[in-house]
Design an enzyme around this catalytic site. Structure first.
Site, PDB file in Angstrom:
ATOM      1  N   GLU A   1      51.688  31.721  40.492  1.00  0.00           N
ATOM      2  CA  GLU A   1      52.066  32.851  40.690  1.00  0.00           C
ATOM      3  C   GLU A   1      52.553  33.141  42.192  1.00  0.00           C
ATOM      4  OE1 GLU A   1      48.625  33.002  37.891  1.00  0.00           O
ATOM      5  OE2 GLU A   1      49.385  31.926  39.567  1.00  0.00           O
TER       6      GLU A   1
ATOM      7  N   GLY B   1      50.208  36.291  31.561  1.00  0.00           N
ATOM      8  CA  GLY B   1      50.463  37.558  31.109  1.00  0.00           C
ATOM      9  C   GLY B   1      51.851  37.681  30.678  1.00  0.00           C
TER      10      GLY B   1
ATOM     11  N   ASP C   1      45.491  35.397  40.471  1.00  0.00           N
ATOM     12  CA  ASP C   1      44.562  36.410  40.133  1.00  0.00           C
ATOM     13  C   ASP C   1      43.301  36.000  38.961  1.00  0.00           C
ATOM     14  OD1 ASP C   1      46.170  36.198  37.930  1.00  0.00           O
ATOM     15  OD2 ASP C   1      46.614  38.447  37.923  1.00  0.00           O
TER      16      ASP C   1
ATOM     17  N   GLY D   1      46.875  33.974  33.793  1.00  0.00           N
ATOM     18  CA  GLY D   1      45.779  34.962  33.127  1.00  0.00           C
ATOM     19  C   GLY D   1      44.941  34.074  31.955  1.00  0.00           C
TER      20      GLY D   1
END
Length: 393
Positions: free
Chosen positions: A145, A74, A153, A122
């Site tokens: 991350e 992202g 995630d 992502g």
């Protein structure tokens, strides 16, 4: 907006859509930004994947990236600029992306991901659900991350925790990079195809006009090559990784790494120590606990938990390390973050539990689709959620 200009991450769709008879080819195309995901991109992806799944004309989807990356995750500037604003932009991009990832993991048509280069964050959420994942000698995978105060995630607490042994914990808390051969070896991708054969493979895929997975697999097999791990590949050290990363706490893992380094001079051990010492203690501990929980949870449970972690982290529930990490790496680029808390021992389980806690309002939970029928399957869109309804108009 700054200078009266709308930031590119709020206006760029960054997708090239091609209809090739019964195949749809989708290219992530923000090459100057390593194809980082934007809000308009997520909106369009949700629409496209729903329409393709429900169309009788579409049999196969091919996903790839332009330039030097498949997708580097992202666009973190959106989090940094809008994470604590009440404009609703962060809740929207997070909810839509998580909702999309859930649907991709239960997608009804075959998808092929051509991974010619960098896959991060992502981007892995778009790649992992594909039935066929093609790596090359130029592919690099990483989930970094934790180091910036966030967590792995897009379903990573599920797919990393299901890798052999405790490899998932190692990849998650250190953000270590692995190559295409290593991705095949540990099961993250299905095939290895040399980059000079990738275009030929794509051309052949466009010519078969079928949704039959056995036929698609056989075609890919014709272009695939066996993998040969590098001499210094971390895959040769899985026994040591299991010994260290099976520990119960991050502190124990770091101590075990330091102890191992006294006799074992492997580069991955040295690098792991360095990364853990400079990373956000909150991010690393949050990620470690998330991966451990993922070992015994379903994919849907993992996605709901990761959604809570994301929203609570953006809200700064126990720390603003995510904002500090983005500032240091992306905004100011001084690579000198000041973490708070600064030590692993100061990140208590009591505080971590706040991030993992279910929302007081059940309506705020991620709406996971039903498998019962087509109509229910595509329910739960952002527009119908309390997150959207709470956004100032």
């Amino acid at each position: 907006m700054e200078g009266g200009e709308v930031p590119d991450y709020l206006v760029e769709v960054g997708l090239i859509e091609e209809e090739k008879e019964s195949t749809r080819v989708l290219t992530l195309s923000r090459p100057k930004k390593l194809n980082c995901i934007t809000l308009p991109m997520v909106r369009r992806l949700c629409d496209l994947y729903e329409s393709w799944e429900t169309s009788n004309e579409v049999k196969l989807i091919i996903l790839k990236g332009a330039g030097r990356a498949f997708c580097a995750g992202g666009d973190l500037r959106l989090f940094y600029k809008h994470g604590k604003q009440d404009d609703g932009l962060c809740p929207e991009v997070v909810y839509r992306k998580f909702w999309l990832d859930v649907h991709l993991h239960t997608y009804k048509k075959p998808m092929v991901a051509l991974l010619h280069a960098l896959v991060m964050g992502g981007g892995a959420g778009l790649m992992i659900p594909c039935r066929f994942k093609i790596a090359t000698e130029k592919t690099v995978f990483s989930m970094p991350e934790a180091s910036i105060g966030y967590h792995t995630d897009v379903g990573a607490s599920y797919f990393l925790s299901h890798l052999p042994g405790h490899l998932g914990e190692y990849l998650a808390v250190t953000g270590a990079r692995i190559d295409g051969a290593e991705m095949v070896s540990c099961g993250l991708v299905t095939h290895f195809v040399y980059s000079d054969k990738l275009q030929e493979l794509e051309d052949r895929l466009l010519s078969i006009h079928t949704a039959d997975e056995a036929s698609i697999s056989a075609l890919i097999d014709q272009h695939a090559s066996p993998v040969k791990l590098a001499e210094n590949s971390v895959m040769h050290s899985l026994e040591t990784i299991d010994k260290i990363f099976s520990k119960e706490t991050v502190e124990e893992i770091l101590d075990a790494l330091i102890k191992e380094s006294l006799d074992n001079k492997s580069e991955w051990i040295k690098e792991s120590i360095k990364v853990l010492k400079r990373s956000s203690p909150t991010g690393v501990k949050m990620t470690f606990q998330s991966i451990r929980q993922g070992r015994s949870q379903t994919f849907a449970e993992c996605m709901r938990r990761e959604f809570r972690l994301t929203m609570n982290t953006l809200a700064g529930m126990i720390s603003d390390d995510l904002y500090e990490g983005i500032r240091a790496i992306v905004i100011d680029k001084d690579n000198a973050p000041k973490w708070n808390p600064a030590a692993y021992t100061d990140v208590t389980q009591e505080n971590l539990s706040i991030l993992f806690r279910e929302f007081g309002d059940p309506a705020k939970e991620l709406q996971v689709p039903s498998e019962n029928n087509h109509i229910e399957r595509w329910n739960g869109k952002y527009e119908t959620t309390v997150w959207c309804q709470e956004t100032p108009q």
